[in-house]
Scaffold this active site. Structure first.
Site, PDB file in Angstrom:
ATOM      1  N   HIS A 185       0.853  -1.196   0.000  1.00 57.96           N
ATOM      2  CA  HIS A 185       0.000   0.000   0.000  1.00 57.96           C
ATOM      3  C   HIS A 185       0.890   1.248   0.000  1.00 57.96           C
ATOM      4  O   HIS A 185       2.029   1.202   0.489  1.00 57.96           O
ATOM      5  CB  HIS A 185      -0.892  -0.050   1.249  1.00 57.96           C
ATOM      6  CG  HIS A 185      -1.863   1.076   1.339  1.00 57.96           C
ATOM      7  ND1 HIS A 185      -1.539   2.298   1.894  1.00 57.96           N
ATOM      8  CD2 HIS A 185      -3.162   1.161   0.960  1.00 57.96           C
ATOM      9  CE1 HIS A 185      -2.591   3.085   1.859  1.00 57.96           C
ATOM     10  NE2 HIS A 185      -3.595   2.431   1.298  1.00 57.96           N
ATOM     11  N   VAL A 187       1.383   3.796   1.831  1.00 59.81           N
ATOM     12  CA  VAL A 187       2.062   4.265   3.046  1.00 59.81           C
ATOM     13  C   VAL A 187       3.068   3.255   3.579  1.00 59.81           C
ATOM     14  O   VAL A 187       3.762   3.539   4.565  1.00 59.81           O
ATOM     15  CB  VAL A 187       1.054   4.613   4.168  1.00 59.81           C
ATOM     16  CG1 VAL A 187       0.151   5.752   3.749  1.00 59.81           C
ATOM     17  CG2 VAL A 187       0.247   3.392   4.587  1.00 59.81           C
ATOM     18  N   LYS A 188       3.173   2.080   2.956  1.00 58.92           N
ATOM     19  CA  LYS A 188       4.106   1.062   3.440  1.00 58.92           C
ATOM     20  C   LYS A 188       5.537   1.386   2.999  1.00 58.92           C
ATOM     21  O   LYS A 188       5.807   2.394   2.352  1.00 58.92           O
ATOM     22  CB  LYS A 188       3.673  -0.314   2.931  1.00 58.92           C
ATOM     23  CG  LYS A 188       2.288  -0.763   3.432  1.00 58.92           C
ATOM     24  CD  LYS A 188       2.213  -0.806   4.931  1.00 58.92           C
ATOM     25  CE  LYS A 188       1.029  -1.594   5.474  1.00 58.92           C
ATOM     26  NZ  LYS A 188      -0.265  -1.343   4.874  1.00 58.92           N
ATOM     27  N   ILE A 189       6.470   0.481   3.318  1.00 59.73           N
ATOM     28  CA  ILE A 189       7.893   0.749   3.088  1.00 59.73           C
ATOM     29  C   ILE A 189       8.181   0.955   1.599  1.00 59.73           C
ATOM     30  O   ILE A 189       8.881   1.879   1.197  1.00 59.73           O
ATOM     31  CB  ILE A 189       8.758  -0.399   3.638  1.00 59.73           C
ATOM     32  CG1 ILE A 189       8.383  -0.719   5.095  1.00 59.73           C
ATOM     33  CG2 ILE A 189      10.236  -0.045   3.528  1.00 59.73           C
ATOM     34  CD1 ILE A 189       8.596   0.403   6.066  1.00 59.73           C
TER      35      ILE A 189
END
Length: 384
Positions: A185, A187-189
Site C-alpha cells: 500500500h 504508506v508502506k515501506i
C-alpha cells in the site's frame, strides 16, 4: 498538512511503469515473476506469490494451510482488521492474544497461557498470526517454540515489516513460520499502489497460493483429473479468486525495491531523532525488541494522560488543526461492531485496550525533512 505516511515516487518509478504500458503485457507478463523472485531473494525465502493486496495474501495463505469451518485462528487485537477477517473469509473462527505492553506485539506469555487453557478444552488454534506492528518484529522464536509444542501453523503478518530483521534473518525468510505476508500500500515501506505478497519456503504452499490467486485454475497436466484435450486446455481444481497483481504494479514494485535499504535507513534515522526530541515530554516512546531491527513503518507514542491533563482526543484535534496528520494504529479489532456481534467484549484484552486509550501515531515517511519533524514535535508539545 504533514501526512502520517506518504509514498516516494521517482522518475525511475514512472519510467518503469511507462515501459510496461508500452509493452505487450499489462498483466500476467514477465514483471510479476521478476518482482516475486526479487522479493524472495531479498528476504531469503524460496518462493513468493504476488497478489493484489496484503489482505488477499493473508486470505490465500490461510486457505493454502487448510483453514476452514470448525478451525480457529488467533491473532493480535492491535492490528488492521484484515489480520482477523482472513479467518472469517475461510469460514473459521477468530480469537485474540493480548499484546506485550512494551513492544505492542503478540505477548508469548499470554499466548502460552491461552494455549494451555485451549488444550484443556480441545480448542487449540490451527493457525496463529503474529503481527509485526509498526515494522517491529514479534518474539518469533518464543512463538515458534510454542507452535512445535501445540501443533499450530504460523503466518507472519509482515505487512509493516519489509526490511526488518530478527535474530540476523530478514523478516520474510520464514525461519519461524510457514508463510509471511507483505503489503505494498502507498504508506508502506515500498509501494505498488495496491498490492501484496506471500512468501514461503514450501513449494506446495506456493503452488497452491498461486492457483488460488487466479481462480484455482491449473494448466499442469499432472494436476488434472484426466488427459488434456489439447494445448489450450485448463482445469479449475480449487475455488479460487482473481487476486492477481498486474505487470504495471510489479514494475513499480521492482523499481521501489531497489531503494528498500535507503527507505528503511532513513526511517530509522528519523525514528532515532524522534526518540531524542521527545525524550523530555510526558509520552512513552516505542520500545524495541533487542532481537529485532524494526523497519519503522510507523512511529507510535503513548500519551501519559495522568501527567498532561488532556485527553487523547484533544491532543489529536489540536495537532490536526495545526496541519499535523497524526493518526491512530489501531482500534482493537475485538471492539469493532462486527466482532462484538460475534461475542467479544470490552475488558477481554486489557493491555490492548489500554494501548488504544493512549496511542498516537506521529508522521514518519522517507522524504520527511528534519524541519517537518521539528514542526511535528513542536505541535505535540503545544498540544500537551
Amino acid at each position: 498538512m504533514i501526512p502520517y505516511g506518504r509514498q516516494h515516487i521517482t522518475q525511475a518509478d514512472i519510467d518503469a511503469v511507462v515501459n510496461v504500458l508500452q509493452s505487450d503485457f499489462l498483466t500476467q507478463g514477465p514483471k510479476v515473476p521478476a518482482f516475486e523472485r526479487a522479493v524472495a531473494d531479498r528476504v531469503g525465502a524460496k518462493h513468493a506469490v504476488a497478489v493484489n493486496s496484503g489482505t488477499s495474501a493473508l486470505h490465500v495463505a490461510c486457505l493454502a494451510l487448510g483453514l476452514g469451518p470448525g478451525d480457529i485462528l488467533w491473532t493480535s487485537p492491535i492490528t488492521f482488521v484484515a489480520s482477523a477477517n482472513c479467518a472469517l473469509y475461510c469460514g473459521a473462527r477468530v480469537d485474540f492474544v493480548d499484546i506485550d505492553p512494551l513492544t505492542y506485539t503478540m505477548c508469548p506469555k499470554a499466548l502460552e497461557e491461552k494455549l494451555e487453557q485451549a488444550k484443556k478444552k480441545n480448542r487449540l488454534p490451527k493457525i496463529v498470526i503474529p503481527v509485526h506492528l509498526c515494522g517491529q518484529p514479534c518474539n518469533m522464536k518464543a512463538i515458534f517454540d510454542l507452535s512445535q509444542k501445540y501443533g499450530f501453523k504460523i503466518i507472519e503478518d509482515a505487512c509493516h515489516a519489509l526490511g526488518a530483521e530478527y535474530r540476523g534473518f530478514s523478516i520474510g525468510s520464514c525461519s519461524y513460520s510457514e508463510i509471511s505476508v507483505f503489503s505494498f500500500h502507498p504508506v508502506k515501506i515500498i509501494t505498488t499502489a495496491e498490492g501484496g505478497m506471500a512468501v514461503t519456503n514450501d513449494s506446495d504452499l506456493a503452488a497452491r497460493m498461486a492457483r488460488l490467486r487466479s481462480h484455482g485454475i491449473t494448466r499442469e497436466p499432472e494436476l488434472m483429473t484426466h488427459e488434456p484435450d489439447g494445448p489450450w486446455y485448463y482445469q479449475q481444481i480449487d475455488l479460487g479468486f482473481n487476486f492477481r497483481m498486474t505487470d504495471i504494479q510489479a514494475a513499480l514494485g521492482l523499481s521501489q525495491l531497489a531503494r528498500l535499504d535507503a527507505f528503511v535507513s532513513r526511517r530509522r534515522e528519523l525514528a532515532k531523532r524522534y526518540d531524542l526530541l521527545l525524550a523530555d515530554l510526558p509520552v512513552i516512546l516505542p520500545q524495541q525488541n533487542p532481537d529485532g531491527m524494526s523497519a519503522w513503518h510507523l512511529y507510535v507514542i503513548r500519551l501519559q494522560l495522568g501527567r498532561i491533563h488532556q485527553s487523547r482526543k484533544q491532543v489529536f484535534k489540536s495537532m490536526r488543526d495545526k496541519g499535523i496528520g497524526v493518526n491512530l494504529h489501531y482500534i482493537p479489532v475485538h471492539l469493532q461492531p462486527w466482532y462484538r456481534a460475534l461475542g467479544f467484549e470490552t475488558g477481554q484484552f486489557p493491555k490492548s485496550e489500554q494501548y488504544y486509550r493512549e496511542a498516537l501515531t506521529l508522521p514518519l515517511f522517507y522524504a520527511m525533512t528534519e524541519q517537518e519533524q521539528d514542526r511535528v514535535v513542536a505541535s505535540l508539545q503545544n498540544a500537551i
